[in-house]
Design a protein around this motif. Structure first.
Motif, short mmCIF file in Angstrom:
data_model
loop_
_atom_site.label_atom_id
_atom_site.label_comp_id
_atom_site.label_asym_id
_atom_site.label_seq_id
_atom_site.Cartn_x
_atom_site.Cartn_y
_atom_site.Cartn_z
N PHE A 124 -16.86 4.96 23.16
CA PHE A 124 -16.63 5.98 22.14
C PHE A 124 -16.39 5.37 20.75
O PHE A 124 -16.20 6.11 19.78
N THR A 125 -16.38 4.04 20.64
CA THR A 125 -16.31 3.38 19.34
C THR A 125 -17.52 2.48 19.21
O THR A 125 -18.25 2.24 20.18
N CYS A 126 -17.72 1.94 18.02
CA CYS A 126 -18.83 1.01 17.81
C CYS A 126 -18.28 -0.37 17.49
O CYS A 126 -17.08 -0.55 17.30
N SER A 127 -19.17 -1.33 17.43
CA SER A 127 -18.79 -2.71 17.14
C SER A 127 -18.96 -2.98 15.65
O SER A 127 -20.06 -2.84 15.10
N GLY A 128 -17.86 -3.35 14.98
CA GLY A 128 -17.93 -3.59 13.55
C GLY A 128 -18.31 -2.32 12.81
O GLY A 128 -17.83 -1.24 13.12
N ARG A 129 -19.19 -2.44 11.85
CA ARG A 129 -19.68 -1.28 11.12
C ARG A 129 -21.10 -0.93 11.51
O ARG A 129 -21.73 -0.08 10.88
N SER A 130 -21.60 -1.60 12.53
CA SER A 130 -22.98 -1.34 12.98
C SER A 130 -22.98 -0.15 13.93
O SER A 130 -22.43 -0.22 15.02
N PHE A 131 -23.57 0.93 13.50
CA PHE A 131 -23.66 2.14 14.31
C PHE A 131 -25.12 2.41 14.65
O PHE A 131 -25.98 2.42 13.77
N ASN A 132 -25.39 2.62 15.94
CA ASN A 132 -26.74 2.91 16.40
C ASN A 132 -26.72 4.23 17.15
O ASN A 132 -26.12 4.32 18.23
N PRO A 133 -27.33 5.28 16.61
CA PRO A 133 -27.29 6.59 17.29
C PRO A 133 -27.95 6.59 18.65
O PRO A 133 -27.73 7.50 19.44
N ALA A 134 -28.75 5.55 18.95
CA ALA A 134 -29.39 5.47 20.26
C ALA A 134 -28.39 5.07 21.34
O ALA A 134 -28.61 5.33 22.52
N TYR A 135 -27.28 4.41 20.94
CA TYR A 135 -26.32 3.91 21.92
C TYR A 135 -24.91 4.45 21.70
O TYR A 135 -24.17 4.67 22.64
N ASN A 136 -24.53 4.67 20.43
CA ASN A 136 -23.16 5.08 20.13
C ASN A 136 -23.02 6.60 20.13
O ASN A 136 -23.99 7.34 20.02
N LEU A 137 -21.76 7.05 20.24
CA LEU A 137 -21.46 8.47 20.37
C LEU A 137 -21.71 9.21 19.06
O LEU A 137 -21.15 8.86 18.02
N CYS A 138 -22.58 10.25 19.12
CA CYS A 138 -22.94 11.06 17.95
C CYS A 138 -22.37 12.47 18.08
O CYS A 138 -21.92 12.88 19.15
N VAL A 139 -22.44 13.21 16.98
CA VAL A 139 -22.04 14.62 17.00
C VAL A 139 -22.87 15.40 18.00
O VAL A 139 -22.34 16.25 18.74
N ARG A 140 -24.16 15.11 18.09
CA ARG A 140 -25.05 15.86 18.97
C ARG A 140 -24.80 15.59 20.45
O ARG A 140 -25.31 16.31 21.32
N ASP A 141 -24.01 14.55 20.76
CA ASP A 141 -23.77 14.20 22.16
C ASP A 141 -22.71 15.06 22.81
O ASP A 141 -22.44 14.91 24.01
N LEU A 142 -22.09 15.95 22.04
CA LEU A 142 -21.06 16.82 22.59
C LEU A 142 -21.57 18.25 22.70
O LEU A 142 -22.22 18.75 21.80
N ASN A 143 -21.23 18.86 23.80
CA ASN A 143 -21.58 20.26 24.01
C ASN A 143 -20.34 20.98 24.55
O ASN A 143 -19.84 20.63 25.62
N VAL A 144 -19.86 21.97 23.79
CA VAL A 144 -18.65 22.70 24.18
C VAL A 144 -19.01 24.17 24.28
O VAL A 144 -18.86 24.94 23.31
N PRO A 145 -19.50 24.63 25.43
CA PRO A 145 -19.83 26.06 25.57
C PRO A 145 -18.57 26.90 25.60
O PRO A 145 -17.50 26.45 26.01
N THR A 146 -18.68 28.14 25.16
CA THR A 146 -17.55 29.06 25.16
C THR A 146 -17.84 30.24 26.09
O THR A 146 -18.99 30.55 26.38
N ASP A 147 -16.77 30.89 26.54
CA ASP A 147 -16.93 32.04 27.41
C ASP A 147 -17.24 33.29 26.58
O ASP A 147 -17.45 33.22 25.36
#
Length: 293
Positions: A124-147
């Protein structure tokens, strides 16, 4: 076939000694480097460079590795668990305002996600300041459905890369509402609303600091230890992995079945048992019970 240069046992010995004496790498890191060399040569259709022609391990290489391991001594990395009780104290402190509304909520969400999901820090964190959306946690990786009433009841997180997932298949982590003050679904749902109000794009880091840089392991650990110090704990004894250890320990103390703990932590073997910390009082009680007539 790839044109990789031949590797002799002498060259491998020079390499690992250079890693240990000049690069100051740990024994475990050197072993990973050797495994990487072995992997690339085998994938290229070449013989395993770590073994001799009769497929036996190079003895001098093994003796040199053993010597490096003994010289460096056992690992002294902090391994104390962050149990649910410590997590509750951390969340309570953050809710009293420490760093500011946004960063406090970010840290609470990261803490609760790490604990509830039995996550490794690298998941859930990245290494240094290098962020890769292919491997690191993005906004789009979360899904919170509601009732039907608009309340979240479950949460799914797409973990795309993991330490034990060498093929990068990823997995979907499912978390559920606990109806308690420490609930991963409601906490992360609240943080996700804030992230969306920041006009974040789907491929941006989920956990992004106020200065718009992704949350990395070093910053996460530093902030965690600062909070633990405020609570009176010895901060150097804890690290990002303490949440995974604490989740396993808490699950064991709640008497969850072994197979369920193994499933929750995604362990392929019973190595999870080494993560569980048994309090001295319980060991004392067990010893006294064994001597009772």
């Amino acid at each position: 076939m790839s044109h990789y240069p031949p590797i002799s046992e002498d060259l491998l010995i020079y390499f690992i000694v250079h890693c240990a004496t000049h690069l100051h790498l740990k024994y475990s890191t050197i072993k990973v480097y050797l495994a990487g060399i072995r992997h690339h040569y085998i994938m290229a259709g070449l013989p395993n460079p770590l073994t001799s022609t009769n497929n036996q391990p190079h003895l001098r290489l093994q003796y040199t590795l053993r010597g490096i391991q003994r010289l460096q001594g056992p690992s002294s990395r902090p391994r104390l668990p962050i149990t649910f009780d410590i997590l509750r104290q951390l969340c309570s402190l953050l809710r009293s305002t420490v760093y500011g509304p946004y960063l406090d909520l970010l840290l609470e969400s990261a803490f609760v996600l790490a604990f509830s999901g039995f996550l490794r820090c690298s998941e859930f964190t990245c290494s240094g300041r290098s962020f890769n959306p292919a491997y690191n946690l993005c906004v789009r990786d979360l899904n919170v459905p509601t009732d039907t009433q608009g309340y979240p009841d479950a949460l799914s997180v797409n973990i795309k890369a993991s330490k034990t997932d060498q093929m990068r298949r990823g997995f979907i982590l499912r978390l559920f509402a606990t109806k308690s003050t420490i609930c991963p679904v409601t906490t992360i749902h609240r943080f996700l609303r804030v992230r969306r109000q920041m006009c974040s794009s789907p491929q941006e880091p989920l956990f992004i600091l106020p200065e718009r840089v992704p949350l990395n392991r070093e910053t996460f650990t530093a902030l965690l230890r600062s909070l633990l110090s405020r609570l009176g704990f010895q901060p150097h004894l804890y690290a990002g992995h303490s949440f995974r250890i604490g989740a396993a320990t808490t699950a064991a103390h709640a008497h969850l079945p072994d197979h369920l703990i193994q499933t929750l932590g995604r362990w392929s073997s019973d190595c999870y048992r080494t993560y569980i910390r048994t309090p001295e009082s319980l060991l004392r009680h067990a010893s006294q019970s064994m001597t009772m007539p």
